[in-house]
Structures are given as structure tokens and as C-alpha cells.
Design a protein around this motif. Sequence first.
Motif, PDB file in Angstrom:
ATOM      1  N   TRP A 253     -60.129  10.472  49.890  1.00 47.03           N
ATOM      2  CA  TRP A 253     -60.923   9.416  50.535  1.00 47.03           C
ATOM      3  C   TRP A 253     -60.255   8.963  51.844  1.00 47.03           C
ATOM      4  O   TRP A 253     -60.907   8.839  52.878  1.00 47.03           O
ATOM      5  N   ARG A 257     -61.780   9.446  55.648  1.00 42.20           N
ATOM      6  CA  ARG A 257     -62.260   8.261  56.353  1.00 42.20           C
ATOM      7  C   ARG A 257     -61.228   7.641  57.291  1.00 42.20           C
ATOM      8  O   ARG A 257     -61.588   6.868  58.184  1.00 42.20           O
ATOM      9  N   LYS A 261     -59.976   2.645  57.144  1.00 38.86           N
ATOM     10  CA  LYS A 261     -61.288   2.482  56.517  1.00 38.86           C
ATOM     11  C   LYS A 261     -61.263   2.940  55.062  1.00 38.86           C
ATOM     12  O   LYS A 261     -62.276   3.381  54.521  1.00 38.86           O
ATOM     13  N   SER A 262     -60.097   2.823  54.446  1.00 31.98           N
ATOM     14  CA  SER A 262     -59.951   3.348  53.085  1.00 31.98           C
ATOM     15  C   SER A 262     -60.491   2.405  52.021  1.00 31.98           C
ATOM     16  O   SER A 262     -60.757   2.815  50.898  1.00 31.98           O
ATOM     17  N   GLU A 269     -70.410   2.197  48.724  1.00 33.75           N
ATOM     18  CA  GLU A 269     -69.179   2.939  48.964  1.00 33.75           C
ATOM     19  C   GLU A 269     -68.449   3.229  47.649  1.00 33.75           C
ATOM     20  O   GLU A 269     -67.871   4.310  47.482  1.00 33.75           O
TER      21      GLU A 269
END
Length: 464
Positions: A253, A257, A261-262, A269
Motif C-alpha cells: 500500500w 501510494r 498517503k498511506s 479506502e
Amino acid sequence: MGTAVQENPVNINQVLADNLAQVQVQLQNAEEKERLSLIDYKMVTFSLAGKDYAIDIMKVKEIAKAGRFTYVPNTLPFVLGVYNLRGDIIPIIDLRLFFNIEIEERAPDALENMLILSVGEQVFGIVVDEIDKVVGIQKSTINPPHPLFGDINIKYIQGVAEVANRLYILLDVDKIFNSKATEAEKEEKANQMMARAAAVAPKMSSVKSVAAPKAQQVSDVDFAFVGNALESMKKFTVTPVNTDWAKTRFGEWVKARGKDKSQLQNAEEAEEFLKPFFSPCSNDWWTKDYADSVYKALPDNSAKQIVVWNPGCGKGMETYSLACLLKRRYPEAKIRIYAHDIDLLNVSNAPLMSVPANVANDWYAPYVTKKANGDFTFTSDVKDSIMFEYHDCANTNALPVCDIIFARDLVSFLSQTGQEKIVEDFTEKLKGNGIVILGQNESLEKNSKWVPKKAGTIMTFGKQ
């Protein structure tokens, strides 16, 4: 000499009384208009065992009176059967039996008072004693629920409202029938969980700073935030059952991203994060390839009866698939599957399920029959092998000892306490030579009481 004119004397008291009456009428009219303008909630009222109950009118599709419901075998005691509502076949649930309220023996030709409800995409009927009327109130006048107000579980009570000296217990049908929470509720809970994570993060950072490099401190804190978000928005609890998958997925992830923006900002999301978690054919009919892989993982068993526990059965596709596969794997044995779920509509509708034509003509063909109307359904021996039941696996149950426990993608969606409890239930209810099959990304390897065994793409777990 003029003539005197005699005037009628004026009764001052009468005039005052008339004026007062007019004022009172005007005030009453004004109060009534104001009251009507403030009504922002309407409910349909009814009685159960002499007590007044109500349901949000927005959930009530119509009111009906009917009897002679079509009985469906292997359904729960409070499911009276099904009813043809202008061409739609809907399940009928006796709300009195659901709440364990004693009722008199029902005459075969008796007509029942029904509320036809619409919850989400499901339509069903509930049977009550008497249906009263529609009552309008101000939503702000609804008081919080209290155990003293009813003989039913407080979690099913939305609130209590007093109207014209009558106390109405307002039922929460979304909770009764396990409808999904609104996005607003999810967001609110998510915010609470994120706040809690924010409070915990500094403590984690200070602890890690002693033994771990700075980059690792940040990663652990970020992972903790993601874990809290998954729990709040999707009820996914990170524990040793799924930690390996969760950490691997978090790494993917972040790489996709970017570190900044994790974090998971909303339910969408969180759902995207969890997509790779679910097992093949999750909540769907099994493909032949997946059925073959499960077949290879099933152990040899010469018992005359194979007992299976399938908690979290959902709409029933998995359970029917499992039943057909067990018939194929153990042709001489009597199969008995206890299929449990907390979605009342799912377990009520599952016995009525039709089989799509493309599925009926696949590997399921030996276990499917064609009805007079051209629809496909499972053979009676497959249907009779399954007992669909409303049950929360977090609570105890009186199941017999099991040969197989099939619980894909279920354990991770329980609280940590719930996970520990159900795994302990697995230990108690599984035979010495039995197996547990979890989801493809769930594992009991870190639990010393269980021994893993790989069979192709399927991992099974036996007792130590």
C-alpha cells in the motif's frame, strides 16, 4: 312628547365568555399547527404481548393480513415460511417468537397481522399481535433505550417515545436484521478510532525509539493507525491470525501510494486495502478449480456421518458449494452442516435459493434438479444436509463435535477477544482427527495448540 327606545341590556359576562372561547380555539388551532409543523418522525405502532411497540414508517412498505404460509424445512423456529406478495416470494418472521414471547397455538387457517418491511434491498414480513396506527412525533422527544422498557434485548431498541400517555418501544430493525450501518455512523466511529490511535501513537513511538531505527518507528506508528482504521471502518482486527498478511499488504500500500498517503481516510479506502485479503470465490459460487483444491485438502474419513460447522455462511453460496463437495468427497456418509450467520435475512432466505443456469450446468450438475417452472434448485439430499441458523459465533452454542470447521474470512472480522474465544471453540468442538479451514490469508500457525498442513493451495489446521 317623544317615544322612549328600550335597548336590550348587554350581558358583559357572556361577551367575555364568548371572546375567551374564541381565543382558546385560536390558541388551540395555533398550537395544533405548530405541533404539526414540528413533527419530523412518523412511526407505525403495534402490540406484542400487551406492550406497545413502534417501527420507523420509512421501513414499512405496507400492512397486510394473511395466513397459510408455505413451510420451508430446515429454517429457524421463528421463520413461519414464505408468502407470495403479488408475485414476490418473501420470508415471514414471527417477531413474537424471535423475541421469545409466548403465544397461543396457531390455528391452521388463522390470519396474521403483518408489517411488510423493506430493509436495504430485502423485503420480508413480520407477524405481530395487533397493528394500531401511525403516530407522528418530534424526533428530539425520543428517549434513549432502557432495559426496563421491554422484555427484549436492549440492543434491538432504538429508543422510547411517550405519546398521549402511552409509552412506545421503538425497535431498530436495522440492528434486528443486521443491516449495514450508514456511512455517517461509520465515519463517526472512524473518527473516534483515529483519535484513539493518535493518543496511542506517541507512546508507541517513545517505546520503539529505544530499540528500533527512526524509519522503523514511523512505519510501526503508521501501521498502528491503519490497523485502527480497519477496525473502525470495516471491523477488521489485526491480530496474530492475520498480522503477516496485514504487514505485507501495508508495505504494498505504501509503495503504491507513497508514504505521505498511506493512511486510510474513509471506508472506501479501507475496502480497497482489504480487497486482496478475501479468499477465492468469497461470497460466490465456487469455480471447479477452487472446488478441486478444497477437495484435495479434505482428509480421508470413513465415518458414517460427517459433521461440519460453517460459521459466517453469508447468503449460502459457500455452504451449498461445500455441501456438494462433501457429497462428492464422502459419497457413503451422511453430511450434516450447521451454517451460522448473524444476518437474519441471509439465513432466512438461504433455504429458498435458486441456482443460476450457468452454475447448475457446471460441476454442481449432479446435485441440482430442475423445477416445473424451469428454475434450478439443489436436490433434496443437499438441502436436507444443511441447517441454516441465526447465531453469533462470538456466543456459545450447543453444536456436536465436528469433523470439519470451515470458517473462511470470518475470524479476522471479530474483536481480539472474539477471535480468542472462537479459536477456543474450535479446540473444544473439533474431533481429534478433524481439520479447520480458514481464509487464505488467515492462519493459526502462531498458536501452539494447532498444527498447520499444506495441501496444494489450501492450508488446514489440526489440533496439537
